[in-house]
Design an enzyme around this catalytic site. Structure first.
Site, short mmCIF file in Angstrom:
data_model
loop_
_atom_site.label_atom_id
_atom_site.label_comp_id
_atom_site.label_asym_id
_atom_site.label_seq_id
_atom_site.Cartn_x
_atom_site.Cartn_y
_atom_site.Cartn_z
N ARG A 1 31.08 61.51 43.59
CA ARG A 1 32.42 61.92 44.02
C ARG A 1 32.88 61.23 45.31
NH1 ARG A 1 29.98 66.67 42.16
NH2 ARG A 1 30.94 67.45 40.23
N LYS B 1 44.02 50.83 45.98
CA LYS B 1 44.24 51.03 44.55
C LYS B 1 43.08 50.41 43.78
CE LYS B 1 48.43 50.52 42.77
NZ LYS B 1 49.80 50.00 42.51
N GLU C 1 51.43 36.46 44.75
CA GLU C 1 51.46 37.71 45.51
C GLU C 1 51.93 37.49 46.94
OE1 GLU C 1 51.21 40.56 44.21
OE2 GLU C 1 49.80 40.57 42.53
N LYS D 1 51.96 44.62 53.62
CA LYS D 1 51.35 45.62 52.73
C LYS D 1 50.84 46.82 53.53
CE LYS D 1 48.70 46.46 48.66
NZ LYS D 1 47.98 45.92 47.50
N GLU E 1 51.75 55.88 46.25
CA GLU E 1 52.83 55.33 45.44
C GLU E 1 53.76 56.41 44.90
OE1 GLU E 1 52.91 52.38 41.69
OE2 GLU E 1 51.73 51.61 43.36
N ARG F 1 55.94 52.51 47.95
CA ARG F 1 54.88 51.56 47.61
C ARG F 1 55.14 50.86 46.28
NH1 ARG F 1 48.27 52.30 48.14
NH2 ARG F 1 47.77 50.28 47.24
N ASN G 1 55.16 46.23 43.39
CA ASN G 1 54.96 45.84 42.00
C ASN G 1 56.08 44.95 41.47
OD1 ASN G 1 52.49 47.34 41.33
ND2 ASN G 1 53.73 49.14 41.77
N HIS H 1 55.63 42.95 38.31
CA HIS H 1 54.42 43.41 37.64
C HIS H 1 54.69 44.09 36.29
CE1 HIS H 1 52.73 42.42 41.49
NE2 HIS H 1 51.53 42.84 41.16
N HIS I 1 52.41 42.58 33.68
CA HIS I 1 51.35 43.32 33.01
C HIS I 1 51.52 43.26 31.49
CE1 HIS I 1 50.27 46.04 36.71
NE2 HIS I 1 49.85 44.80 36.82
N HIS J 1 46.21 37.03 36.51
CA HIS J 1 47.14 38.07 36.97
C HIS J 1 48.29 37.47 37.77
CE1 HIS J 1 48.69 41.82 38.50
NE2 HIS J 1 48.46 41.44 39.74
#
Length: 367
Positions: free
Chosen positions: A127, A149, A191, A233, A243, A247, A251, A254, A258, A271
């Site tokens: 955990r 993330k 990026e 960032k 997010e 935030r 993206n 993206h 994606h 990517h």
């Protein structure tokens, strides 16, 4: 250009419950002082891949060795295609096999895939155990290693299974960029470029003026690009860690990107290649929504091309694109949401009429 040659620069991410540093410089892997923020423990696990391990794993093992009684290494297969449950279980297997406890520290030594999987493993094992990001690609240094993330891919969607989990430290040794293949460097530049349209057009102007220097890996140019990207960032993540709103602007490109990655099969396009093309597509959508003009779209397209990135999407077909984008993390109730530019240097997340999205796909994708 604000980066001092030979210096170690520090950017801090300030979150509600704690802060942590991003260190940027050359030769940091070898310097024991670089690792001062790492908690001491009985054991550590360096998670890397088969490409990076021969280059840097012994350097990191020596540098952190004084902080741990045992330092173990796990080499994963290299590539986006391995960002899966099966590969993630190799990390858990290593932790359990070595009897790792809650104080064991994980080190993510590699690019975005290694960083994401190591972070997700750290968030899940017992955990939560500490971990450190040691990004060795430009894309990871300017984006994926920063902000907590972590995720793995699913055949139906990229990064759909994961957790928000922050590292103890991000250590960006710019010397590792010297061994980066040219294609990977270009992928990282996507990026870098995105930070201009969404937040800082002065930085965008600088990127345009220095894109040839960045492609040629001039140290001062790369150093400034990494530092300014991390500053932007850190600012955004500090205001919206999970997010909930702001935030999401990170993206930009993206949603389309994606879909390209998932539609082609993970690893066919890098990517950053998919994001670069996705930014061009998102710019066309922004124009149709009234946020930017045709000159801005042309300007962004030229910069993405100069970075060595594709600007024409693959011929997946509009129906396949729409199907994949409906299961993007930003979608709500099956409605596709996009990060678009509402004016240069400012971005918002919003929906768009399906007919307009189809126009963009018809204009921007191969026949």
């Amino acid at each position: 250009m604000s980066f001092v040659p030979g210096a170690t620069e520090r950017v801090d991410i300030h979150l509600a419950d704690r802060s942590y540093p991003i260190l940027i410089g050359t030769g940091l892997l070898d310097d024991p002082a670089s690792w001062a923020a790492v908690p001491t423990a009985t054991s550590a696990l360096i998670v890397t891949n088969t490409t990076v391990a021969p280059l840097y794993v012994e350097t990191v093992r020596r540098a952190i060795g004084g902080r741990f009684r045992q330092v173990h290494v796990l080499e994963l297969p290299d590539g986006e295609a391995y960002k899966t449950w099966e590969t993630l279980n190799l990390v858990f297997d290593a932790l359990l096999r070595e009897g790792s406890d809650r104080k064991t520290v994980l080190f993510a030594l590699g690019g975005g895939v290694v960083g994401d999987m190591t972070g997700f493993a750290a968030a899940s094992y017992m955990r939560g155990v500490p971990f450190v990001q040691v990004p060795t690609t430009l894309l990871a240094q300017v984006d994926s290693s920063v902000g907590g993330k972590t995720a793995i891919n699913h055949p139906l969607g990229k990064n759909m299974i994961g957790a928000f989990y922050q590292p103890q430290l991000v250590l960006c040794d710019l010397a590792t960029l010297a061994t980066l293949p040219a294609r990977e460097l270009s992928a990282g530049l996507a990026e870098v470029i995105k930070y201009g349209p969404i937040h800082d057009m002065a930085f965008y102007d600088w990127i345009e003026e220095n894109i040839d220097a960045l492609v040629a890996r001039e140290p001062a140019a790369l150093a400034h690009a990494v530092k300014r990207s991390c500053e932007i960032k850190a600012l955004v993540v500090g205001q919206d860690e999970r997010e909930a709103g702001l935030r999401a602007i990170l993206n930009f490109g993206h949603t389309f990107g994606h879909a390209i990655e998932s539609g082609l099969g993970y690893g066919q396009w890098l990517h950053g290649e998919a994001v670069g093309c996705g930014m061009v597509m998102a710019a066309h959508l922004s124009q149709r929504l009234g946020g930017v003009d045709a000159a801005f779209v042309a300007r962004l397209t030229r910069l993405v091309e100069r970075a060595g990135l594709p600007v024409v999407g693959p011929a997946l077909g509009a129906e396949r694109y729409l199907e994949l984008m409906r299961i993007d993390k930003k979608s709500e109730g099956g409605d596709i949401r996009f990060v678009v530019i509402d004016r240069p240097g400012s971005a918002v997340m919003r929906g768009a009429p399906e007919a307009m999205v189809r126009e963009v796909l018809a204009h921007c994708c191969a026949a």
